[in-house]
Write an enzyme that holds these catalytic residues in place. Structure first.
Site, PDB file in Angstrom:
ATOM      1  N   SER A   1       0.681  -1.532  -0.164  1.00  0.00           N
ATOM      2  CA  SER A   1      -0.181   0.099   0.072  1.00  0.00           C
ATOM      3  C   SER A   1       0.922   1.257  -0.132  1.00  0.00           C
ATOM      4  O   SER A   1       1.967   1.351   0.455  1.00  0.00           O
ATOM      5  CB  SER A   1      -0.791  -0.022   1.065  1.00  0.00           C
ATOM      6  OG  SER A   1      -1.713  -1.063   1.383  1.00  0.00           O
TER       7      SER A   1
HETATM    8  N1  SAH Z   1      -0.104  -5.407   4.108  1.00  0.00           N
HETATM    9  C1  SAH Z   1       0.382  -5.639   2.759  1.00  0.00           C
HETATM   10  C2  SAH Z   1      -0.382  -5.454   1.622  1.00  0.00           C
HETATM   11  C3  SAH Z   1      -0.606  -6.471   0.887  1.00  0.00           C
HETATM   12  S1  SAH Z   1      -1.846  -6.495  -0.436  1.00  0.00           S
HETATM   13  C4  SAH Z   1       1.637  -5.143   2.846  1.00  0.00           C
HETATM   14  O1  SAH Z   1       1.990  -4.226   3.687  1.00  0.00           O
HETATM   15  O2  SAH Z   1       2.500  -5.089   1.739  1.00  0.00           O
HETATM   16  C5  SAH Z   1      -3.187  -7.639  -0.032  1.00  0.00           C
HETATM   17  C6  SAH Z   1      -2.877  -8.846   0.402  1.00  0.00           C
HETATM   18  O3  SAH Z   1      -3.884  -9.655   0.921  1.00  0.00           O
HETATM   19  C7  SAH Z   1      -2.093  -9.611  -0.730  1.00  0.00           C
HETATM   20  O4  SAH Z   1      -0.856 -10.263  -0.222  1.00  0.00           O
HETATM   21  C8  SAH Z   1      -3.025 -10.878  -0.802  1.00  0.00           C
HETATM   22  O5  SAH Z   1      -2.772 -12.006  -1.392  1.00  0.00           O
HETATM   23  C9  SAH Z   1      -3.743 -10.971   0.689  1.00  0.00           C
HETATM   24  N2  SAH Z   1      -5.215 -11.625   0.712  1.00  0.00           N
HETATM   25  C10 SAH Z   1      -5.910 -11.571  -0.275  1.00  0.00           C
HETATM   26  N3  SAH Z   1      -7.113 -12.402   0.504  1.00  0.00           N
HETATM   27  C11 SAH Z   1      -6.666 -12.709   1.415  1.00  0.00           C
HETATM   28  C12 SAH Z   1      -7.303 -13.704   2.366  1.00  0.00           C
HETATM   29  N4  SAH Z   1      -8.550 -14.067   2.134  1.00  0.00           N
HETATM   30  N5  SAH Z   1      -6.290 -14.176   3.451  1.00  0.00           N
HETATM   31  C13 SAH Z   1      -5.400 -13.587   3.870  1.00  0.00           C
HETATM   32  N6  SAH Z   1      -4.429 -12.619   2.892  1.00  0.00           N
HETATM   33  C14 SAH Z   1      -5.403 -12.362   1.614  1.00  0.00           C
END
Ligand code: SAH
Length: 238
Positions: A89
């Site tokens: 993000s």
């Molecule tokens: N917080 C992260 C942002 C990641 S983007 C950072 O600091 O980099 C969102 C993330 O959520 C992705 O890695 C994606 O694979 C994960 N995601 C999506 N659906 C999910 C679920 N049901 N359970 C766990 N993770 C999930």
């Protein structure tokens, strides 16, 4: 002969610079400077003033959470690709969501969507009890390895569908969801303490969503406030 010597000498200097630069205080200072101006212009100037959040954003080396390809842009005012169709993000959104969680040092926090691990690292600067779940196995493995070898080994990681939360360690003082859901997953509400806060983007997938702050007032009552509009990658289901 002299010209050849000078040419080779310059070549050697360039190779030394490229090889050793990442370890010199010059290059470190460059990242620190970039981080400081990110905190000033993107975060403080937009109204974030929680000291713990500002300190965390000033401390965590964001450039280590992105691939080498994007390292030079790691402190820029935008999300960046982290592979597998996912993104880290924008720094401001990380700070904003963290501020709304109102974390105390002893709080237990759950993150859904580990991704690069950056948000989890920010949380771990504020509290020792960070639990984070990732659903993409390869991303989970990569980030887990990175966290364990970069000084963030106290962060608890799990490969699972975060829709169901992490029951074993519930209830949580705060929950942060870093992927967009079409509705607030009931298991996450259930795993929030009374008085606990949840920050979650909710709305249509692949479109504009509302970033919500949910406060659990009692076992049967929640309060919901819309913070702002955002665009997150979707919460994937098993
Ligand atoms: N917080 C992260 C942002 C990641 S983007 C950072 O600091 O980099 C969102 C993330 O959520 C992705 O890695 C994606 O694979 C994960 N995601 C999506 N659906 C999910 C679920 N049901 N359970 C766990 N993770 C999930």
């Amino acid at each position: 002969m002299t010209a050849l010597f000078v040419k080779n000498y310059i070549k050697l200097l360039i190779i030394c610079f490229l090889v050793f630069c990442p370890t010199t205080s010059y290059c470190k200072k460059t990242y620190e400077e970039k981080r400081e101006s990110m905190v000033q212009w993107q975060i403080k100037d937009r109204g974030i003033n929680d000291k713990a959040v500002l300190d965390a954003m000033s401390t965590v080396p964001r450039h280590l959470f992105v691939s080498k390809l994007y390292r030079s842009a790691s402190y820029s005012d935008r999300p960046l690709p982290i592979g597998y169709g996912q993104t880290i993000s924008q720094p401001y959104i990380v700070a904003l969501m963290t501020e709304y969680l109102k974390l105390e040092k002893d709080d237990k926090v759950l993150e859904v969507g580990t991704g690069s691990g950056y948000q989890a690292a920010i949380l771990s600067e504020i509290t020792d009890s960070v639990y984070t779940i990732e659903i993409i196995e390869k991303l989970y493995e990569r980030t887990n390895e990175m966290l364990k070898t970069s000084g963030y080994e106290k962060i608890h990681t799990k490969f699972a569908d975060g829709y169901f939360g992490w029951e074993e360690f519930a209830p949580y003082d705060a929950i942060i969801v870093t992927c967009a859901a079409e509705f607030v997953p009931p298991p996450l509400i259930a795993q929030l303490k009374i008085g606990g806060r949840m920050c979650i983007p909710v709305g249509p997938l692949f479109s504009i969503q509302n970033l919500l702050l949910i406060t659990k007032k009692s076992e049967t009552k929640i309060e919901t406030v819309v913070i702002t509009s955002v665009r997150f990658v979707p919460l994937i289901r098993e």
